[in-house]
Design an enzyme around this catalytic site. Sequence first.
Site, mmCIF file in Angstrom:
data_model
loop_
_atom_site.group_PDB
_atom_site.id
_atom_site.type_symbol
_atom_site.label_atom_id
_atom_site.label_comp_id
_atom_site.label_asym_id
_atom_site.label_seq_id
_atom_site.Cartn_x
_atom_site.Cartn_y
_atom_site.Cartn_z
ATOM 1 C CB CYS A 30 61.661 13.843 8.669
ATOM 2 S SG CYS A 30 61.336 12.142 7.807
ATOM 3 C CB CYS A 33 65.689 9.882 8.552
ATOM 4 S SG CYS A 33 65.055 10.803 7.033
ATOM 5 C CG ASP A 461 69.565 7.466 54.677
ATOM 6 O OD1 ASP A 461 69.166 6.926 55.670
ATOM 7 O OD2 ASP A 461 70.634 7.789 54.322
ATOM 8 C CG ASP A 691 74.050 9.243 52.053
ATOM 9 O OD1 ASP A 691 73.335 8.523 52.660
ATOM 10 O OD2 ASP A 691 75.286 9.444 52.521
ATOM 11 C CG ASP A 695 70.331 5.042 51.957
ATOM 12 O OD1 ASP A 695 69.646 4.523 52.812
ATOM 13 O OD2 ASP A 695 71.023 5.880 51.970
#
Length: 795
Positions: A30, A33, A461, A691, A695
């Site tokens: 469970c 645990c 961007d 990218d 950025d």
Amino acid sequence: MSTEIREDITSFSPEGKTSEITLDLFGMTCANCARRIETGLNKVQGVEEARVNFGRETAFVRFKDYIEPSQLFSKVESLGYSAKEHSENNYKETEELHRKERSKLRSRFFISLLFASPLFYSMVSHFSFLEFLPNPKALMHPWVQFLLAFPVQFWIGFPFYKSAFRAIKNGSANMDVLVSLGTSAAFGYSFILSLLQGIQQGDLFFSSLWEEGTHLHSLPPLYYETSAVLLCFILAGKWMEAEAKGKSSSAIQTLLELKPEIARIKKEEFWSEIPTEYVKKGDILQVRPGEKFPVDGVVTEGFSSVDESMLTGESLPLDKKKNSQVFGGTVNGNGNLIVQATSVGSETVLASIIKTVEEAQSSKAPIQKIADKISAVFVPAVILISLFNFLLWFFFLEVGELGPALEKSIAILVIACPCALGLATPISILVGTGKAASLGILFRNSEVLETTASLDLIAFDKTGTITEGNPSVTDYKFVGEESDLLTSSASAESASSHPLGKAIVSFVKSKDLSILTPENLQTVPGLGITAKVNKNKIKIGKLEFFDQKENFPKDLLDISNSWEKEGKTVVWAKADSEKNVNSTDDRVINDATGSTEDSIGSAIDAAVGTPTWIIFAIEDTIRQNAKSALEKLDSLGIETLLLTGDHSSVAENISSKVGIKNVHASLLPKDKAEILSGLQSDGKTVGMTGDGINDSPALAKADVGFAMGTGTGVAIETAGVVLVKGDLEKIAEAILIAKATTGNIRQNFFWALAYNTLGIPIAAAGLLAPWIAGAMMAFSSVSVVLNALRLKKRT
């Protein structure tokens, strides 16, 4: 303490590098645990962070190098569980162990069903609406019931006792404590009552009653069937839960199965088949039609179409020819390809995707921390409530009625098991991130997924994000010596990874001019580059990069303005050289095709030391689906914003074409981050899509960064979400999946808490039989898992 002694202590301070390891865990029953293992690992000296995922049955541990992984295994074993290192190589072995666990669970259930069924039959046959059922007198005999219930309680149910014991030994409590207490109370009470009744009647084995039969009904109520049927229902629930959990982690399994086990490599003049893990960089591989690529590589021979949908979500096959890049796990189409391996093992794109998905699924969402806190106090609280309820009924409501008081307390213990509560978050995260991965969307962790669902605004961007990122030079003009300016500009840009720089280099190469090695190269992020090329001191970049007091050629300024109005990006370059002398060859080139005319009347007579100038018009193609992607975000109520270093006229031209209303232009990298910070101060949850390296500050500053998978490694590492194929439409899908997942978690929480909060008072009032409580408890866990699995059907 003397200075010398303090210095000694400092020198022996256990500092060091950190390592990370993921463990496969076995034996958890469970969520408590999982919490206990997590707490135990975090207490190991040298462990910086430990996170346990109950849904995936794994533990992620970051630890100092001065401790050994064996210490972590030992710690897990000391808590009563087992662990082994999680890796791609032993994945099948781990799966087999989990399969055996599920198989054991299934066997335990069917054996318990065999013994519990007669007891269940004898119980329901007492219901008034089932009185027509025959009730064999043998099933009513106390010792027959004892013999049927005993194997279920102490053989089939032994793992519950074992788990409860180690939980109590470690100072905590889990659902097995509740189950063990409840069923033991029912069984123990029945056994003692059977014994006392037999002794009191002077017939320990009830032989006289056995002969007379009908007198068996006069015995006090026994609860053997309660314990046996209860354990049977609980095992049924745990078995179904385990099977469903196995299906929820199918995303990782599917990704792992993408890699073929065998690769065909070239040795001298022959092709040999070897296990994929032995392929090395530089090996030449043959991939025949219909086969999967074993590693990442570059095509050296052949032509074919390749299905990359399993990694990128891209539905259409892509053409591959010489110098095309291919990825491990993708499927070759109808052509034979010869490929040179470039990335193997953990360096492949497939391996990085698997790692990212695993990390996301192992992370803990903020909402999960609430569930952990509730679970930690829930079990002790339920035991107290159960005890109080027993005393209330036995001493005040039904004075001296031990059996009914016990039955109500058992029902409370069983209905209150917080299994569903512990499963509510991890199982949804598991399915949600797996579904996203299959669509080419990688969430770094659960927190990012949760935040993505609440985004108010996403900034973009321009270059490489809204546009393809493959710009090309369309025009150029110059004042000075043409070839010298072109060579110097391209040579300076040859050290840059910026798409605009690459465009200039590519253009100059197409004119068969040499590219020289730049010296004294200096880059100013977001503005430009200075370098020395041959005898030229070259400065290249935005107009803002130059001293505005410069004597810019007026003709070039006018042309630059006209290009920017057309939406083109203009790059300026200035060369200072002693070679710049008066020259009758000075002229202005009209366009990139190389057609020329006599210099415009205002061509500058350059003198020794007088700079010469060149400007480039660069145009990038807007991504095909950029407009539709932004329309989808608009339909979701997400604001959009363009942040770019380009001139405002270029930015406005692009934004008008794709439908972005708000624009900030001529920005430096830090400006983008500051704008996002301002928006966050206004209370908005913001995302950033980019990218490039420039950025990265904005991606880090945003609440959620979306990196184009086709972008730079720095951007990908910084962002919280990676769009594998760089498809902008995946942003809307990521938001929808995040909303669906968080919504699913809330639904799970609701049902899990509803079972407990409604079930406890009903059981306390005596309106819920223990065996029905057991069935409901089992169903609550199964319903949570099944609800999470609905996420897999989302498109």
